[in-house]
Design an enzyme around this catalytic site. Structure first.
Site, short mmCIF file in Angstrom:
data_model
loop_
_atom_site.label_atom_id
_atom_site.label_comp_id
_atom_site.label_asym_id
_atom_site.label_seq_id
_atom_site.Cartn_x
_atom_site.Cartn_y
_atom_site.Cartn_z
N LEU A 27 32.88 61.00 51.10
CA LEU A 27 31.60 60.64 51.71
C LEU A 27 30.59 60.09 50.71
CD1 LEU A 27 31.08 63.55 54.29
CD2 LEU A 27 32.19 61.34 54.63
N LYS A 39 41.72 46.96 39.82
CA LYS A 39 42.50 46.57 40.99
C LYS A 39 43.85 45.98 40.58
CE LYS A 39 40.09 47.80 44.54
NZ LYS A 39 40.65 48.79 45.48
N GLY A 65 31.09 56.62 52.58
CA GLY A 65 31.51 56.72 53.97
C GLY A 65 30.62 57.63 54.79
N TYR A 70 36.08 46.06 37.56
CA TYR A 70 36.58 46.24 38.92
C TYR A 70 37.87 45.45 39.14
CZ TYR A 70 36.80 45.77 44.01
OH TYR A 70 37.21 45.76 45.32
N ALA A 74 37.94 53.78 47.19
CA ALA A 74 37.75 53.07 45.92
C ALA A 74 36.28 52.90 45.62
CB ALA A 74 38.43 51.70 45.96
N GLN A 75 36.00 52.59 44.37
CA GLN A 75 34.68 52.14 43.94
C GLN A 75 34.71 50.62 44.11
OE1 GLN A 75 31.64 50.46 42.42
NE2 GLN A 75 33.34 50.13 41.00
#
Length: 725
Positions: free
Chosen positions: A33, A144, A36, A140, A74-75
């Site tokens: 959260l 990934k 989210g 980032y 994910a960030q």
């Protein structure tokens, strides 16, 4: 089937979870959260508020048989990854590896994960394909790309099917201002609050915007495919920021657009080639930019209207701060008030210190017990001051006090009591806090395990309900046992076909009986096969699955899905010996499970029990079934078997042939002796009511008549076909 969605309360995750729920999956969500919101998911699901790096995640995999894992947690902020690369790596690499490792450990069938167009870095050639070199320019993008490599390696090391998607600029309902598509949500919020839109650059820069529901559908398609690797997920179309503004202005007039300097490092144009994805997953985007923005605007308008309708109680920050300050100074105020009371009593009754109770010691003890060492030391200082004042008021001078041992002894007592009481209380409070922390930690673990237990119980209760209400329930099995209640083996075999079809939900069933030497099998009953599809007999040595079933006496499972081998084969017993085998085909893939194997085993055990009862009855009533010293059946028994064969033909198109044998000077015993060497175990010999000798040939059609008649030819018998069914 069960799907785990990490980050399932987020923007993309909630749409993915919703899609799988609509397709009939049981959904499990892990989300901490951070970004989210639980209200994003309204349907029934299993919820776990955890970080993906947490070791407790294993409890979830252990408690649920997860079929598909979709890793979206994910960030997602490029800017945050630059300012805090450590957190970015912990979330996007360490968290992914934890979930990836658990997926491999607990045999998850498919692992899908979110990558990003950020892995490509600066590309001048457009559109960007999956084969182009990856050169990320931000932490980032690096994290990934590292995630893609981990997933690829886990596929090689553990055979885990992994499928990744490099998202372009995703937008839609429930989006915040983070991620590559965040500009649209930022514009939407400013549009609805009548603020000017801020554009960095001239607005002609383009991006590949894709609506979130198209993304969710692509992920669902991927979960139900055999594809692995990494795919671009996009609409393969460039849309400028000015075009976005133009469409939004048509939805609701924009007050003002302000153009500012472009950020250093921003690329002008970006578009991902999606042809590989469209071809391999048979997927295509459904929403145009106009349709997607219209749906997004409707969501933001509805959300804003709901927020405005909610009356929030106003709490003044000043009042909150004042309350915090008051709570902080309250112990000191209580100390001062208590000291004032003690000073008043001491000065009114100046001789109280010479009695049994020193009020100052009492005061120091109480304050220390209430507030600990800090306030106890304050009480010691105040009591010392009061004691000196008393001495000075009594005629002593200050210099003489420095030579008075009693004076220093009294001060030492004050200090000793303050230190002991204050330290004891501080230690007690520290111990209590530590215990409270441990209790909180244990409560958190208990609540987590209790939620897992509750979820498992819910699943168990649901399964029990499904078993009781489904077509293969106990009620249906009971009905099957009633259908098998016959004392004629032929009837049991025929009923067994319909029972197995009904309980196992299959179209193809066949039963072969085993000859006494266990060398050949003869077809006795079948359903779902073409007339000439099945062999009338099987040689045991030529079929491994038959030999294995007879020798082991266990159910044979065609786990490797070999051609020309039934999916399941079970033995039927009489007197602890395999007397027949029954096999099924056409079972749906999702039903090819341990549950259905056990169901098949129970069903065949019921059939074996019914057969044993029928064979025992035949042995006991043999004299009533056959004419003396022969294998010729009496009319009533023979007619029942003929009726059974006729029923099998009408229901399942199983053929039979009935021959009339005209005899010349042959007795029943001579006839039986001759025909016993010519007939199979599945054939029958009997008389009708008129005394005519009849031969019933199982699984035999009119095309076989001539061959059969030639085989049975005798100088004193002529065979003619009465009917073919």
């Amino acid at each position: 089937m069960k799907v785990l969605v990490t980050g399932g309360y987020g923007f993309i995750g909630s749409h993915v979870a919703e899609r799988f729920h609509q397709e009939g999956y049981d959904v499990i969500i892990i989300d901490n959260l951070t970004t989210g919101k639980k209200e994003n998911v309204s349907f029934k699901h299993n919820s776990y508020i955890l970080s993906i790096e947490d070791s407790k995640c294993e409890e979830i995999f252990r408690s649920h048989k997860i079929d598909v894992a979709v890793h979206l947690a994910a960030q997602v902020s490029v800017a945050n990854s630059v300012t805090d690369p450590t957190y970015d790596a912990e979330s996007n690499i360490v968290g992914l590896v934890n979930i990836l490792n658990l997926a491999a450990k607990y045999d998850v069938k498919k692992f899908l994960y979110a990558s990003s167009a950020a892995v490509y870095g600066l590309q001048t050639k457009l559109p960007i394909t999956e084969q182009m070199e990856c050169a990320p320019i931000s932490p980032y993008g690096i994290s990934k790309l590292s995630g893609e490599l981990y997933c690829e390696k886990w596929g090689e090391l553990y055979g885990l099917e992994t499928l990744g998607f490099r998202f372009s600029n995703v937008y839609g309902p429930r989006q915040d201002g983070l991620g590559e598509g965040g500009v649209i949500s930022i514009f939407m919020n400013r549009l609805l609050t009548e603020q000017p839109l801020i554009v960095l650059g001239d607005g002609e820069q383009t991006r590949d915007f894709i609506y979130v529901e198209d993304v969710a559908f692509a992920i669902y398609r991927g979960a139900n495919s055999t594809q692995t690797g990494v795919y671009n997920l996009s609409v393969n179309k460039q849309t400028s920021v000015n075009r976005i503004i133009e469409v939004m202005d048509a939805i609701q007039p924009i007050t003002e657009v302000i153009y500012k300097e472009k950020r250093v490092g921003d690329i002008d144009h970006s578009v991902l080639d999606n042809q590989k994805l469209m071809h391999d997953l048979d997927w295509s985007p459904l929403y145009t930019i106009e349709e997607g923005l219209s749906k997004t605007a409707s969501y933001f308008m509805k959300e804003r209207a709901e927020l405005q309708a909610v009356v929030k109680p106003a709490v003044s920050p000043k009042r909150i701060k004042a309350r915090q300050v008051f709570d902080k100074i309250l112990p000191t105020l209580e100390n001062v008030v208590a000291f004032g009371l003690i000073a008043w009593l001491t000065l009114i009754y100046p001789n109280s210190g010479s009695g049994m109770i020193d009020l100052k010691l009492f005061y120091i003890t109480i304050i220390g017990m209430m507030h600990g060492s800090r306030q106890a030391m304050t009480a010691v200082v105040l009591s010392t001051g009061l004691f000196i004042y008393q001495k000075l008021e009594g005629g002593r001078d200050f210099i003489s006090l420095t030579y008075d041992t009693d004076f220093f002894f009294q001060l030492a007592i004050y200090l000793f009591v303050g230190l002991v009481v204050g330290y004891t209380i501080e230690r007690k409070n520290t111990t209590i806090k530590q215990q409270e922390y441990k209790v909180d930690e244990l409560n958190n673990r208990y609540e987590f395990l209790d939620s897992v237990y509750t979820d498992v119980r819910d699943v168990k209760n649901e399964l029990q309900t499904r078993i009781l209400n489904a077509g293969d329930s106990y009620g249906k099995i009971y009905a099957a046992t009633k259908e098998l209640e016959s004392l004629e083996p032929e009837h049991v075999f025929n009923s067994a076909v319909s029972v197995v079809k009904s309980i196992m939900q299959v179209e193809k069933v066949k039963i072969y009986i085993v000859n006494p030497h266990e060398t050949y099998l003869r077809l006795i009953a079948s359903s779902g096969y073409d007339l000439f599809e099945l062999p009338k007999s099987l040689k045991v040595s030529e079929h491994e699955y038959v030999n294995t079933t007879i020798k082991s006496g266990q159910i044979y499972i065609n786990g490797s899905l070999q051609d020309d081998v039934p999916l399941m084969v079970a033995p039927l017993f009489y007197n602890d010996k395999v007397t027949a085998i029954i096999s099924i085909d056409g079972l749906s893939f999702e039903s090819f499970s341990m549950y259905h194997q056990n169901l098949f085993r129970i069903t065949t055990e019921l059939i074996s029990s019914a057969l044993s009862k029928a064979f025992t009855h035949i042995t006991a009533t043999e004299s009533q079934r056959y004419f003396e010293n022969s294998m010729i059946m009496k009319p009533q028994v023979f007619n029942e078997i003929v009726a059974s064969k006729k029923k099998m033909f009408e229901e399942y198109n199983v053929p039979y042939l009935l021959l009339n044998a005209e005899r010349y000077d042959l007795s029943n015993s001579d006839t039986a002796d001759y025909l016993s060497t010519k007939l199979r175990e599945t054939d029958y010999l009997g008389l009708d009511e008129e005394g005519n000798l009849l031969v019933l040939l199982s699984n035999t059609s009119m095309e076989d008549r001539e061959k059969i008649v030639n085989r049975l030819t005798h100088d004193s018998m002529i065979f003619t076909a009465l009917t073919e069914e």
